[in-house]
Design a protein around this motif. Sequence first.
Motif, PDB file in Angstrom:
ATOM      1  N   HIS A 121       0.821  -1.218   0.000  1.00  0.00           N
ATOM      2  CA  HIS A 121       0.000   0.000   0.000  1.00  0.00           C
ATOM      3  C   HIS A 121       0.854   1.267   0.000  1.00  0.00           C
ATOM      4  O   HIS A 121       0.567   2.240   0.702  1.00  0.00           O
ATOM      5  CB  HIS A 121      -0.940   0.012   1.218  1.00  0.00           C
ATOM      6  CG  HIS A 121      -1.825  -1.191   1.290  1.00  0.00           C
ATOM      7  ND1 HIS A 121      -2.849  -1.414   0.403  1.00  0.00           N
ATOM      8  CD2 HIS A 121      -1.802  -2.268   2.136  1.00  0.00           C
ATOM      9  CE1 HIS A 121      -3.441  -2.558   0.695  1.00  0.00           C
ATOM     10  NE2 HIS A 121      -2.828  -3.113   1.743  1.00  0.00           N
ATOM     11  N   ILE A 122       1.911   1.235  -0.795  1.00  0.00           N
ATOM     12  CA  ILE A 122       2.782   2.401  -0.935  1.00  0.00           C
ATOM     13  C   ILE A 122       2.399   3.135  -2.210  1.00  0.00           C
ATOM     14  O   ILE A 122       2.497   2.568  -3.303  1.00  0.00           O
ATOM     15  CB  ILE A 122       4.265   1.989  -0.971  1.00  0.00           C
ATOM     16  CG1 ILE A 122       4.649   1.365   0.368  1.00  0.00           C
ATOM     17  CG2 ILE A 122       5.152   3.193  -1.290  1.00  0.00           C
ATOM     18  CD1 ILE A 122       6.051   0.804   0.392  1.00  0.00           C
TER      19      ILE A 122
ATOM     20  N   LEU B 190       5.844   0.922   7.021  1.00  0.00           N
ATOM     21  CA  LEU B 190       5.307   2.200   7.482  1.00  0.00           C
ATOM     22  C   LEU B 190       5.905   3.309   6.627  1.00  0.00           C
ATOM     23  O   LEU B 190       6.992   3.803   6.886  1.00  0.00           O
ATOM     24  CB  LEU B 190       5.642   2.423   8.964  1.00  0.00           C
ATOM     25  CG  LEU B 190       5.007   3.667   9.610  1.00  0.00           C
ATOM     26  CD1 LEU B 190       3.492   3.599   9.537  1.00  0.00           C
ATOM     27  CD2 LEU B 190       5.456   3.800  11.052  1.00  0.00           C
ATOM     28  N   TYR B 191       5.189   3.666   5.591  1.00  0.00           N
ATOM     29  CA  TYR B 191       5.664   4.688   4.657  1.00  0.00           C
ATOM     30  C   TYR B 191       5.003   6.012   4.999  1.00  0.00           C
ATOM     31  O   TYR B 191       3.778   6.134   4.949  1.00  0.00           O
ATOM     32  CB  TYR B 191       5.330   4.268   3.224  1.00  0.00           C
ATOM     33  CG  TYR B 191       5.585   5.342   2.198  1.00  0.00           C
ATOM     34  CD1 TYR B 191       6.838   5.926   2.067  1.00  0.00           C
ATOM     35  CD2 TYR B 191       4.566   5.766   1.348  1.00  0.00           C
ATOM     36  CE1 TYR B 191       7.067   6.902   1.120  1.00  0.00           C
ATOM     37  CE2 TYR B 191       4.796   6.744   0.399  1.00  0.00           C
ATOM     38  CZ  TYR B 191       6.050   7.299   0.293  1.00  0.00           C
ATOM     39  OH  TYR B 191       6.280   8.270  -0.648  1.00  0.00           O
TER      40      TYR B 191
ATOM     41  N   PRO C  20      -5.205   4.889   6.522  1.00  0.00           N
ATOM     42  CA  PRO C  20      -6.290   4.340   7.353  1.00  0.00           C
ATOM     43  C   PRO C  20      -5.966   2.970   7.949  1.00  0.00           C
ATOM     44  O   PRO C  20      -6.567   2.578   8.945  1.00  0.00           O
ATOM     45  CB  PRO C  20      -7.470   4.238   6.362  1.00  0.00           C
ATOM     46  CG  PRO C  20      -7.146   5.217   5.294  1.00  0.00           C
ATOM     47  CD  PRO C  20      -5.658   5.208   5.156  1.00  0.00           C
ATOM     48  N   SER C  21      -5.007   2.258   7.332  1.00  0.00           N
ATOM     49  CA  SER C  21      -4.664   0.925   7.831  1.00  0.00           C
ATOM     50  C   SER C  21      -3.693   0.971   9.007  1.00  0.00           C
ATOM     51  O   SER C  21      -3.423  -0.053   9.629  1.00  0.00           O
ATOM     52  CB  SER C  21      -4.064   0.078   6.701  1.00  0.00           C
ATOM     53  OG  SER C  21      -2.813   0.613   6.276  1.00  0.00           O
TER      54      SER C  21
ATOM     55  N   LYS D 291      -0.242   2.398  17.366  1.00  0.00           N
ATOM     56  CA  LYS D 291       1.216   2.399  17.622  1.00  0.00           C
ATOM     57  C   LYS D 291       1.981   2.929  16.412  1.00  0.00           C
ATOM     58  O   LYS D 291       3.038   3.557  16.567  1.00  0.00           O
ATOM     59  CB  LYS D 291       1.688   0.986  17.975  1.00  0.00           C
ATOM     60  CG  LYS D 291       1.543  -0.034  16.860  1.00  0.00           C
ATOM     61  CD  LYS D 291       2.106  -1.384  17.286  1.00  0.00           C
ATOM     62  CE  LYS D 291       1.992  -2.394  16.133  1.00  0.00           C
ATOM     63  NZ  LYS D 291       2.563  -3.708  16.512  1.00  0.00           N
ATOM     64  N   ASP D 292       1.427   2.708  15.196  1.00  0.00           N
ATOM     65  CA  ASP D 292       2.082   3.237  13.994  1.00  0.00           C
ATOM     66  C   ASP D 292       2.007   4.751  13.972  1.00  0.00           C
ATOM     67  O   ASP D 292       2.991   5.425  13.646  1.00  0.00           O
ATOM     68  CB  ASP D 292       1.385   2.682  12.743  1.00  0.00           C
ATOM     69  CG  ASP D 292       1.580   1.167  12.598  1.00  0.00           C
ATOM     70  OD1 ASP D 292       2.627   0.669  13.037  1.00  0.00           O
ATOM     71  OD2 ASP D 292       0.675   0.516  12.041  1.00  0.00           O
ATOM     72  N   ILE D 293       0.846   5.302  14.324  1.00  0.00           N
ATOM     73  CA  ILE D 293       0.664   6.758  14.334  1.00  0.00           C
ATOM     74  C   ILE D 293       1.587   7.399  15.366  1.00  0.00           C
ATOM     75  O   ILE D 293       2.189   8.449  15.134  1.00  0.00           O
ATOM     76  CB  ILE D 293      -0.810   7.117  14.612  1.00  0.00           C
ATOM     77  CG1 ILE D 293      -1.687   6.586  13.463  1.00  0.00           C
ATOM     78  CG2 ILE D 293      -0.987   8.633  14.755  1.00  0.00           C
ATOM     79  CD1 ILE D 293      -3.167   6.797  13.686  1.00  0.00           C
ATOM     80  N   LYS D 294       1.738   6.736  16.521  1.00  0.00           N
ATOM     81  CA  LYS D 294       2.640   7.250  17.547  1.00  0.00           C
ATOM     82  C   LYS D 294       4.080   7.243  17.032  1.00  0.00           C
ATOM     83  O   LYS D 294       4.854   8.136  17.329  1.00  0.00           O
ATOM     84  CB  LYS D 294       2.526   6.393  18.818  1.00  0.00           C
ATOM     85  CG  LYS D 294       1.212   6.603  19.576  1.00  0.00           C
ATOM     86  CD  LYS D 294       1.189   5.744  20.833  1.00  0.00           C
ATOM     87  CE  LYS D 294      -0.120   5.962  21.608  1.00  0.00           C
ATOM     88  NZ  LYS D 294      -0.198   5.116  22.823  1.00  0.00           N
TER      89      LYS D 294
END
Length: 254
Positions: free
Chosen positions: A131-132, A224-225, A242-243, A247-250
Amino acid sequence: MKSVSRFARNQLDFIGIYRELKALPNPVGIYIEDINLNTLDTNSEFILGVMSIVAQGESEQKSASITWSVIERFKRGIPIIPTHNLLGYTKDQYGRIVVDESEAKIVRFIYDSYIEGMSAREIAESLMDSHIPTVTGLDNWSNLAIYNILKNEKYKGEIIMQKTFTVDCFSHKSRKNNGEKPKYRLKNGIPSIIPESRWDLVQELLKLPRRKSKSTNKVIAPKLYIKKLKTGKLRDFVVLDPSWKTKDIKEVFK
């Protein structure tokens, strides 16, 4: 309208437009302020023809001046590089080109994957599976997009200027420069993302038929792009996926 030159770039454009307007069921005229002329007047066509030729000459002169200034920049080693469609680079607050590390990971992945034996199609599918998006935000990667990145000398820090040129100031069509115009090469003109030795290796591999990878080292696309907007009022804003999990957002905003 203030003047003919504000309305059209050349005589054919202007004559064609005003004749089309004049031929409507309810004729529409164009009033030119600086010469106090209405195109609906019966004796206007000759005068407008002369004025349009003058306007065309002005457009050609402006185009020649702009082209001259761009070539002079090239001769002095000053490139013109937009980064909105150049994966791996952005500009800082002073307009200097810098590496965008988040995007540079994708560039390195593409080069590493190709060296390991993956085809352009396999690389494109791997990026889409992760999803990049492309540099312009599209979900679909094409083989051509991968090859363009693999062949782009900017990734080793080199810039070739005037690879394309504009045919004329009226059509604005761009043509690949196959020797019709001089090219200008600038080494170390941009921060490199790929070492020159690996870039050269890829150019040699591109000449060979693609083979199956025999390497046990699987190149993994970054999960995590972090994509930032490069232009507009939201420049430098991060595009959230959205996926992503909490923890990724942090991780993004550390």
